[in-house]
Motif scaffolding. Structure first.
Motif, PDB file in Angstrom:
ATOM      1  N   GLY A 104      -3.523  23.619  19.820  1.00 32.57           N
ATOM      2  CA  GLY A 104      -3.788  22.323  19.209  1.00 32.57           C
ATOM      3  C   GLY A 104      -5.153  21.767  19.565  1.00 32.57           C
ATOM      4  N   LEU A 105      -5.881  22.462  20.408  1.00 27.82           N
ATOM      5  CA  LEU A 105      -7.233  22.074  20.797  1.00 27.82           C
ATOM      6  C   LEU A 105      -8.221  23.057  20.185  1.00 27.82           C
ATOM      7  CD1 LEU A 105      -6.601  21.455  24.615  1.00 27.82           C
ATOM      8  CD2 LEU A 105      -6.594  19.761  22.770  1.00 27.82           C
ATOM      9  N   PRO A 106      -9.438  22.613  19.903  1.00 24.97           N
ATOM     10  CA  PRO A 106     -10.422  23.564  19.367  1.00 24.97           C
ATOM     11  C   PRO A 106     -10.632  24.724  20.338  1.00 24.97           C
ATOM     12  CG  PRO A 106     -11.208  21.300  19.165  1.00 24.97           C
ATOM     13  CD  PRO A 106      -9.980  21.245  20.021  1.00 24.97           C
ATOM     14  N   ALA A 107     -10.810  25.906  19.800  1.00 21.01           N
ATOM     15  CA  ALA A 107     -11.154  27.043  20.652  1.00 21.01           C
ATOM     16  C   ALA A 107     -12.543  26.810  21.247  1.00 21.01           C
ATOM     17  CB  ALA A 107     -11.145  28.323  19.826  1.00 21.01           C
ATOM     18  N   TYR A 108     -12.785  27.341  22.436  1.00 23.92           N
ATOM     19  CA  TYR A 108     -14.109  27.242  23.018  1.00 23.92           C
ATOM     20  C   TYR A 108     -15.120  27.883  22.064  1.00 23.92           C
ATOM     21  CZ  TYR A 108     -12.091  25.866  27.515  1.00 23.92           C
ATOM     22  OH  TYR A 108     -11.420  25.196  28.515  1.00 23.92           O
ATOM     23  N   GLY A 109     -16.178  27.143  21.734  1.00 26.77           N
ATOM     24  CA  GLY A 109     -17.213  27.663  20.842  1.00 26.77           C
ATOM     25  C   GLY A 109     -16.899  27.515  19.371  1.00 26.77           C
ATOM     26  N   GLU A 110     -15.757  26.930  19.042  1.00 26.72           N
ATOM     27  CA  GLU A 110     -15.368  26.822  17.631  1.00 26.72           C
ATOM     28  C   GLU A 110     -16.368  25.993  16.829  1.00 26.72           C
ATOM     29  OE1 GLU A 110     -11.545  25.159  15.006  1.00 26.72           O
ATOM     30  OE2 GLU A 110     -11.254  25.812  17.082  1.00 26.72           O
ATOM     31  N   VAL A 122     -11.327  33.040   8.693  1.00 28.55           N
ATOM     32  CA  VAL A 122     -10.636  32.054   7.866  1.00 28.55           C
ATOM     33  C   VAL A 122      -9.522  31.454   8.717  1.00 28.55           C
ATOM     34  CG1 VAL A 122      -9.261  31.624   5.810  1.00 28.55           C
ATOM     35  CG2 VAL A 122     -11.153  33.259   5.716  1.00 28.55           C
ATOM     36  N   ALA A 123      -9.622  30.158   8.985  1.00 33.05           N
ATOM     37  CA  ALA A 123      -8.618  29.458   9.788  1.00 33.05           C
ATOM     38  C   ALA A 123      -7.576  28.852   8.857  1.00 33.05           C
ATOM     39  CB  ALA A 123      -9.285  28.372  10.633  1.00 33.05           C
ATOM     40  N   ALA A 124      -6.533  29.618   8.579  1.00 30.83           N
ATOM     41  CA  ALA A 124      -5.436  29.141   7.724  1.00 30.83           C
ATOM     42  C   ALA A 124      -4.340  28.603   8.633  1.00 30.83           C
ATOM     43  CB  ALA A 124      -4.930  30.271   6.844  1.00 30.83           C
ATOM     44  N   THR A 125      -4.695  27.586   9.397  1.00 29.35           N
ATOM     45  CA  THR A 125      -3.831  27.091  10.470  1.00 29.35           C
ATOM     46  C   THR A 125      -3.138  25.778  10.139  1.00 29.35           C
ATOM     47  OG1 THR A 125      -5.853  26.183  11.469  1.00 29.35           O
ATOM     48  CG2 THR A 125      -5.063  28.286  12.323  1.00 29.35           C
ATOM     49  N   GLY A 126      -3.169  25.378   8.885  1.00 29.46           N
ATOM     50  CA  GLY A 126      -2.452  24.176   8.484  1.00 29.46           C
ATOM     51  C   GLY A 126      -3.294  22.920   8.569  1.00 29.46           C
ATOM     52  N   HIS A 142     -11.958  27.207   6.217  1.00 29.67           N
ATOM     53  CA  HIS A 142     -10.564  26.795   6.281  1.00 29.67           C
ATOM     54  C   HIS A 142      -9.820  27.353   5.076  1.00 29.67           C
ATOM     55  CE1 HIS A 142     -10.808  24.451   9.934  1.00 29.67           C
ATOM     56  NE2 HIS A 142     -12.004  24.039   9.521  1.00 29.67           N
ATOM     57  N   ALA A 143      -8.564  27.052   4.980  1.00 30.32           N
ATOM     58  CA  ALA A 143      -7.662  27.752   4.074  1.00 30.32           C
ATOM     59  C   ALA A 143      -8.144  27.796   2.624  1.00 30.32           C
ATOM     60  CB  ALA A 143      -6.280  27.099   4.126  1.00 30.32           C
ATOM     61  N   LEU A 144      -7.842  28.917   1.995  1.00 30.71           N
ATOM     62  CA  LEU A 144      -7.966  29.128   0.558  1.00 30.71           C
ATOM     63  C   LEU A 144      -9.386  29.188  -0.003  1.00 30.71           C
ATOM     64  CD1 LEU A 144      -4.957  26.954  -0.607  1.00 30.71           C
ATOM     65  CD2 LEU A 144      -5.031  29.386  -0.099  1.00 30.71           C
ATOM     66  N   PRO A 145     -10.293  29.920   0.648  1.00 31.32           N
ATOM     67  CA  PRO A 145     -11.587  30.162  -0.001  1.00 31.32           C
ATOM     68  C   PRO A 145     -11.362  30.993  -1.265  1.00 31.32           C
ATOM     69  CG  PRO A 145     -11.307  31.614   1.890  1.00 31.32           C
ATOM     70  CD  PRO A 145     -10.171  30.629   1.932  1.00 31.32           C
ATOM     71  N   VAL A 195       0.853  -1.191   0.000  1.00 33.02           N
ATOM     72  CA  VAL A 195       0.000   0.000   0.000  1.00 33.02           C
ATOM     73  C   VAL A 195       0.887   1.237   0.000  1.00 33.02           C
ATOM     74  CG1 VAL A 195      -1.744   1.339   1.252  1.00 33.02           C
ATOM     75  CG2 VAL A 195      -1.862  -1.157   1.242  1.00 33.02           C
ATOM     76  N   ILE A 196       0.629   2.147  -0.948  1.00 31.52           N
ATOM     77  CA  ILE A 196       1.265   3.456  -0.976  1.00 31.52           C
ATOM     78  C   ILE A 196       0.185   4.474  -0.665  1.00 31.52           C
ATOM     79  CG2 ILE A 196       2.514   5.143  -2.364  1.00 31.52           C
ATOM     80  CD1 ILE A 196       3.615   2.862  -4.038  1.00 31.52           C
ATOM     81  N   ASP A 197       0.254   5.052   0.516  1.00 33.03           N
ATOM     82  CA  ASP A 197      -0.795   5.955   0.996  1.00 33.03           C
ATOM     83  C   ASP A 197      -0.408   7.395   0.674  1.00 33.03           C
ATOM     84  OD1 ASP A 197      -2.681   7.420   2.342  1.00 33.03           O
ATOM     85  OD2 ASP A 197      -2.461   6.382   4.257  1.00 33.03           O
ATOM     86  N   ALA A 198      -1.015   7.930  -0.385  1.00 36.72           N
ATOM     87  CA  ALA A 198      -0.783   9.321  -0.798  1.00 36.72           C
ATOM     88  C   ALA A 198      -2.073  10.120  -0.650  1.00 36.72           C
ATOM     89  CB  ALA A 198      -0.287   9.368  -2.245  1.00 36.72           C
ATOM     90  N   SER A 199      -2.797   9.849   0.428  1.00 36.09           N
ATOM     91  CA  SER A 199      -4.124  10.449   0.608  1.00 36.09           C
ATOM     92  C   SER A 199      -4.071  11.883   1.096  1.00 36.09           C
ATOM     93  CB  SER A 199      -4.959   9.605   1.570  1.00 36.09           C
ATOM     94  OG  SER A 199      -4.317   9.461   2.819  1.00 36.09           O
ATOM     95  N   GLY A 200      -2.906  12.372   1.461  1.00 36.76           N
ATOM     96  CA  GLY A 200      -2.757  13.770   1.809  1.00 36.76           C
ATOM     97  C   GLY A 200      -3.357  14.141   3.152  1.00 36.76           C
ATOM     98  N   THR A 201      -3.485  15.456   3.373  1.00 38.99           N
ATOM     99  CA  THR A 201      -4.007  15.971   4.638  1.00 38.99           C
ATOM    100  C   THR A 201      -5.088  17.027   4.441  1.00 38.99           C
ATOM    101  OG1 THR A 201      -2.274  17.682   4.721  1.00 38.99           O
ATOM    102  CG2 THR A 201      -1.796  15.577   5.804  1.00 38.99           C
ATOM    103  N   TYR A 202      -5.463  17.312   3.197  1.00 39.97           N
ATOM    104  CA  TYR A 202      -6.368  18.424   2.919  1.00 39.97           C
ATOM    105  C   TYR A 202      -7.722  18.260   3.599  1.00 39.97           C
ATOM    106  CZ  TYR A 202      -8.242  22.338   0.191  1.00 39.97           C
ATOM    107  OH  TYR A 202      -8.791  23.538  -0.182  1.00 39.97           O
ATOM    108  N   ALA A 203      -8.122  17.032   3.851  1.00 38.32           N
ATOM    109  CA  ALA A 203      -9.426  16.790   4.469  1.00 38.32           C
ATOM    110  C   ALA A 203      -9.371  16.860   5.990  1.00 38.32           C
ATOM    111  CB  ALA A 203      -9.966  15.424   4.041  1.00 38.32           C
ATOM    112  N   SER A 204      -8.188  17.104   6.563  1.00 37.40           N
ATOM    113  CA  SER A 204      -8.080  17.161   8.026  1.00 37.40           C
ATOM    114  C   SER A 204      -7.313  18.406   8.458  1.00 37.40           C
ATOM    115  CB  SER A 204      -7.408  15.896   8.571  1.00 37.40           C
ATOM    116  OG  SER A 204      -6.192  15.629   7.882  1.00 37.40           O
ATOM    117  N   PRO A 205      -7.946  19.568   8.337  1.00 42.73           N
ATOM    118  CA  PRO A 205      -7.279  20.811   8.737  1.00 42.73           C
ATOM    119  C   PRO A 205      -7.099  20.910  10.241  1.00 42.73           C
ATOM    120  CG  PRO A 205      -9.573  21.227   8.202  1.00 42.73           C
ATOM    121  CD  PRO A 205      -9.301  19.799   7.830  1.00 42.73           C
TER     122      PRO A 205
END
Length: 466
Positions: free
Chosen positions: A180-186, A315-319, A195-198, A163-173
């Motif tokens: 590293g934790l969600p902001a309260y109320g996020e 816009v959360a351009a946080t990676g 998320h990034a690049l609207p 298996v070569i897993d090239a599924s990327g990370t775009y679906a998990s911002p």
């Protein structure tokens, strides 16, 4: 163009005897730039393979930021094996010095390459889990001889030799919160957080024009969005970063070997200096509170001091971060900090490296205790933002050479990258000493969504461009 790759020899089936392991295909997960590069190398070496793409077309994630012009020219964005296959089929290569948009990457490169794969490319095939046929993670005896079992979300299953897993990370911002934790109320305010690049100047224009927008993040994706927002009349723009200075985002300017990326930082700096964009430094997002149809975003620094800004949209351009849930029953040796392989982590650590200082690496650094499983592309880097598309192409070449038994070629890893701007998460001091390589959205040498600006290829596959 005629196809290069006929139909795979093994169709979907619930089980395959272990004695046929070497007759099974290599399964590639993700038909983005790096996944299709792996497929091209497999085709050249006459190894049977299947490519599984969760989206409705090859390069589905790249298409989602199709309005973005990358800041690396075509000559850095095409894999060598893919180029050979395409040229043999009569493909005309784009101008090597042209900076393509994401849409052009799909239409002029990924789609023609995908067409050559024929029935070996399965669209709309989302992987839900990977295991060993008849083996959970605990069972050892005979494990290496058991095929991989790949389960899809529609209930179908297939077996694979590797298996070569090239599924990327775009679906998990990453989340908006600064620790590293969600902001309260996020989550409750999710409808006003993008998320990034609207596509600020295109299909998403009505959501932003005339509305106060807060952009959170210090990377090239944030810079691209900020530059686009600044072009909308009557649209207040606020930019929040955790660092005490935006020097890393401004980058190397004219010293950047990728001029479009250098221009990105130069233009952004000018807009901040003129007051068109309001910059908040030392802003650690702590909470998001609804205020009628608007939201109040609260920042709390490490000393406990709070500041807030009330806006219409965020816009959360946080990676991004990798999602390893589909491999829960495999034996992976993941670095506890980055989520890459343990061997790769010190080579890509953003506390020590920029994209330009990451050394060439291949199958040895990508190997896990589970023989035959390799994550390549931006997913291989875990949370490190130092990935470049050219790096992913060399990863794919090395892994496929190893699967073909050509260990000399697999270990002859080389990487020739241009000098560029800074792309590490903490390179304020290093920037004064050396101009490194920058990333952006996926992991190649891409740019970000501006009219003529760029992102760095860091989001690919079932991801985007790595």
């Amino acid at each position: 163009m005629s196809g290069c790759c006929g139909p795979a020899t093994v169709e979907f089936e619930p089980s395959v005897p272990a004695a046929r392991l070497e007759e099974l295909p290599v399964v590639v997960i993700g038909a983005g730039p790096v996944g299709l590069a792996a497929a091209a190398h497999l085709a050249e070496r006459d190894l049977d393979f299947l490519v599984l793409e969760a989206g409705e077309r090859a390069g589905a994630s790249v298409a989602r930021w199709g309005h973005v012009r990358v800041f690396s020219p075509w000559k850095y964005n095409i894999d060598a094996a893919a180029r050979r296959l395409l040229q043999a089929a009569g493909w005309h290569e784009p101008d090597p010095e042209w900076l393509p948009t994401g849409a052009e990457l799909v239409e002029d490169y990924l789609s023609p390459l995908a067409a050559l794969m024929g029935e070996r490319l399965r669209i709309g095939a989302r992987v839900s889990a990977i295991s060993r046929l008849g083996y959970d993670r605990v069972r050892t005896a005979g494990r290496e001889q058991a095929p991989f079992l790949i389960r899809l979300t529609d209930g179908r299953e297939l077996s694979a030799r590797a298996v070569i897993d090239a599924s990327g990370t775009y679906a998990s911002p990453n989340v908006l919160g600064a620790s590293g934790l969600p902001a309260y109320g996020e989550q409750a305010a999710a409808e006003v957080i993008d998320h990034a690049l609207p596509d600020v100047l295109g299909v998403d224009r009505e959501r932003y024009e005339g509305r106060h927008t807060l952009v959170v993040g210090a990377g090239h994706s944030a810079a691209t969005t900020l530059l686009a927002l600044a072009q909308l009349d009557g649209t207040p723009v606020t930019w929040a970063i955790r660092a005490g200075s935006a020097a890393r985002t401004y980058g190397g300017g004219e010293a950047d070997a990728l001029p479009a990326r250098g221009a990105l930082g130069t233009r952004l700096h000018a807009l901040v200096e003129s007051g068109r964009i309001r910059l908040l430094t030392g802003f650690f997002t702590h909470a998001v509170e609804r205020d009628g149809e608007r939201v109040r975003v609260v920042g709390r620094d490490p000393s406990g001091v709070e500041r807030s800004v009330t806006v219409d949209r965020v816009v959360a351009a946080t990676g991004y971060r990798p999602d390893h849930s589909i491999t829960a029953e495999l034996r992976l040796d993941l670095d506890p900090i980055l989520g890459s392989t343990r061997a790769l982590a010190p080579l890509i650590d953003p506390n020590m490296h920029s994209c330009g200082t990451v050394p060439a690496h291949g199958v040895d650094e990508l190997a896990h205790p589970e023989p035959g499983y390799y994550a390549v592309g931006v997913k291989s880097y875990g949370r490190a933002p130092t990935f470049l598309m050219a790096t992913g192409y060399e990863q794919a070449r090395s892994v496929v050479a190893a699967l073909a038994g050509d260990w000399e070629a697999a270990r002859d890893v080389q990487l020739d990258l241009p000098e560029t701007g800074v792309c590490s998460s903490s390179l304020a001091e290093a920037q004064e000493q050396r101009i490194g390589l920058a990333t952006g959205i996926s992991g190649g040498l891409l740019s970000t969504p501006l009219p003529l600006v760029g992102v760095s290829a860091s989001t690919e596959g079932g991801g985007c461009c790595g």
